[in-house]
Design a protein around this motif. Structure first.
Motif, short mmCIF file in Angstrom:
data_model
loop_
_atom_site.label_atom_id
_atom_site.label_comp_id
_atom_site.label_asym_id
_atom_site.label_seq_id
_atom_site.Cartn_x
_atom_site.Cartn_y
_atom_site.Cartn_z
N UNK A 134 39.60 46.69 52.72
CA UNK A 134 38.25 46.18 52.97
C UNK A 134 37.68 45.65 51.66
N UNK A 135 37.35 44.37 51.65
CA UNK A 135 36.71 43.75 50.49
C UNK A 135 35.23 43.59 50.79
N UNK A 136 34.40 44.31 50.08
CA UNK A 136 32.95 44.17 50.14
C UNK A 136 32.59 43.14 49.06
N UNK A 137 32.38 41.90 49.47
CA UNK A 137 32.41 40.72 48.61
C UNK A 137 33.87 40.50 48.22
N UNK A 138 34.17 39.38 47.61
CA UNK A 138 35.58 39.05 47.47
C UNK A 138 35.78 37.91 46.47
N UNK A 139 36.95 37.27 46.57
CA UNK A 139 37.25 36.10 45.75
C UNK A 139 36.29 34.94 46.03
N UNK A 140 35.57 35.03 47.15
CA UNK A 140 34.63 33.95 47.48
C UNK A 140 33.38 33.96 46.61
N UNK A 141 33.15 35.05 45.90
CA UNK A 141 32.06 35.05 44.93
C UNK A 141 32.25 33.93 43.91
N UNK A 142 33.51 33.55 43.68
CA UNK A 142 33.82 32.56 42.65
C UNK A 142 33.64 31.12 43.12
N UNK A 143 33.22 30.95 44.40
CA UNK A 143 32.77 29.62 44.84
C UNK A 143 31.38 29.71 45.46
N UNK B 272 44.25 55.77 55.51
CA UNK B 272 44.80 54.45 55.78
C UNK B 272 43.89 53.30 55.42
N UNK B 273 42.77 53.60 54.74
CA UNK B 273 41.79 52.57 54.37
C UNK B 273 41.74 52.45 52.85
N UNK B 274 41.74 51.22 52.36
CA UNK B 274 41.60 50.98 50.92
C UNK B 274 40.41 50.04 50.71
N UNK B 275 39.36 50.57 50.12
CA UNK B 275 38.09 49.85 49.97
C UNK B 275 37.91 49.35 48.55
N UNK B 276 37.46 48.09 48.42
CA UNK B 276 37.14 47.53 47.12
C UNK B 276 35.83 46.76 47.19
N UNK C 171 42.93 37.41 39.63
CA UNK C 171 43.64 38.54 39.05
C UNK C 171 43.13 39.86 39.61
N UNK C 172 41.83 40.05 39.60
CA UNK C 172 41.28 41.32 40.09
C UNK C 172 41.43 41.45 41.60
N UNK C 173 41.46 40.32 42.29
CA UNK C 173 41.64 40.34 43.74
C UNK C 173 43.05 40.81 44.10
N UNK C 174 44.04 40.27 43.41
CA UNK C 174 45.43 40.67 43.66
C UNK C 174 45.61 42.17 43.41
N UNK C 175 44.94 42.68 42.40
CA UNK C 175 45.06 44.11 42.10
C UNK C 175 44.47 44.98 43.21
N UNK C 176 43.55 44.41 43.98
CA UNK C 176 42.89 45.19 45.02
C UNK C 176 43.44 45.01 46.41
N UNK D 215 37.09 42.45 30.93
CA UNK D 215 38.53 42.33 31.11
C UNK D 215 38.86 41.37 32.25
N UNK D 216 38.14 41.48 33.38
CA UNK D 216 38.40 40.61 34.52
C UNK D 216 38.11 39.16 34.19
N UNK D 217 37.06 38.93 33.40
CA UNK D 217 36.72 37.56 33.02
C UNK D 217 37.76 36.93 32.11
N UNK D 218 38.54 37.77 31.46
CA UNK D 218 39.57 37.24 30.56
C UNK D 218 40.81 36.77 31.32
N UNK D 219 40.84 37.02 32.65
CA UNK D 219 41.98 36.64 33.48
C UNK D 219 41.57 35.56 34.48
N UNK D 220 42.54 35.02 35.20
CA UNK D 220 42.30 34.11 36.30
C UNK D 220 41.43 34.82 37.34
#
Length: 289
Positions: A137-146, A103-107, A123-128, A115-120
């Motif tokens: 569980x997000x170990x780091x996240x979309x917040x890396x981008x700020x 029941x756990x999904x870790x990213x 993009x990679x966050x939504x996939x995870x 490939x990820x840099x070529x998208x918004x």
């Protein structure tokens, strides 16, 4: 379904959510990373309480998964954001490790791939994102981008600055679609970080965790402090608040995150799904099988 396990453990003065939620005016520079907000116990109490609460977390996680088998589309997303050595890996191991891995999904969101840099950036966050019935569980996240993007000037200000509003809109969308967000900003002192990095250099079994770049990042802490402050100020919202967890005491941060997850799951007001078959009839059939 409510039971005695839903009560806040006696060693917490009340729900950790109330103690740890970021509030307007809170300053990163004022965080006491040695503190144990809301917890009246000590390290001696931690192993027993952690084991007990892991059992409750596992039960609620199984209930979430069971309901998804009956069409419930809700999920939970735990976002762990912090500097190296803050203890994100320990949370994954000692808190999430107590739940059923089914029941756990870790990213882990490290340096973006070409490939990820070529998208918004989302993009990679939504996939995870976690699927129905799961705790993501997000170990780091979309917040890396700020954070790292801002500190290292990886893209121009006019690119990263609008991301705060994009993140808020994205998280509102998540919450509206049935994902409970638990955002944890983990803070460790520079002295404690130095001790943990030194330990990695003294233990061959920890060499793999050491990154020479961590020292370069330490030297940029004043810039990171500004970036974290802006992150908290701009993206702690009523639907997706940040929680500030002091992490010098690993046992405390693990207990705190456990309770934050339990609280989030309890707020879903779940019960075990009813059977879609005649229980009595199935018992009779089984008895003669």
């Amino acid at each position: 379904m409510r039971n005695a396990a839903d009560a806040v453990p006696a060693l917490w003065t009340h729900e950790p959510h109330g103690h740890l939620m970021f509030r307007v005016g809170d300053k990163v520079g004022d965080i006491d990373t040695d503190a144990t907000p809301g917890f009246s116990g000590s390290k001696v109490d931690a192993p027993t309480l952690q084991a007990e609460r892991n059992v409750r977390l596992a039960e609620l996680q199984e209930m979430l998964y069971a309901n998804s088998r009956s069409g419930d589309t809700r999920s939970v997303l735990l976002v762990l954001q912090g500097m190296d050595t803050a203890g994100k890996g320990g949370i994954v191991k000692h808190v999430m490790g107590g739940a059923n891995p089914q029941g756990i999904q870790y990213r882990n969101f490290g340096k973006p791939t070409p490939e990820e840099l070529s998208h918004h950036f989302l993009w990679r966050i939504r996939k995870g994102l976690p699927t129905a019935g799961h705790i993501g569980v997000f170990d780091r996240s979309h917040y890396e981008d700020v954070l790292i993007v801002r500190v290292h000037n990886l893209v121009p200000l006019e690119v990263w600055e609008p991301r705060y509003d994009e993140i808020n809109a994205f998280e509102r969308e998540l919450v509206d679609s049935g994902t409970a967000l638990v955002k944890v900003a983990m803070f460790v002192s520079l002295n404690e970080q130095k001790k943990r990095l030194a330990e990695r250099l003294e233990r061959p079994d920890k060499y793999w965790k050491y990154n020479p770049g961590d020292i370069d990042e330490r030297l940029k802490w004043p810039l990171y402090e500004q970036a974290y402050q802006a992150m908290l100020d701009r993206t702690s919202t009523p639907q997706a608040p940040w929680h500030i967890v002091p992490c010098n005491r690993k046992w405390y941060s693990r207990l705190a995150v456990t309770e934050l997850l339990i609280e989030a799951l309890k707020r879903l007001n779940m019960s075990w799904p009813p059977p879609d078959f005649d229980v009595a009839a199935e018992k009779r059939r089984l008895a003669t099988a």
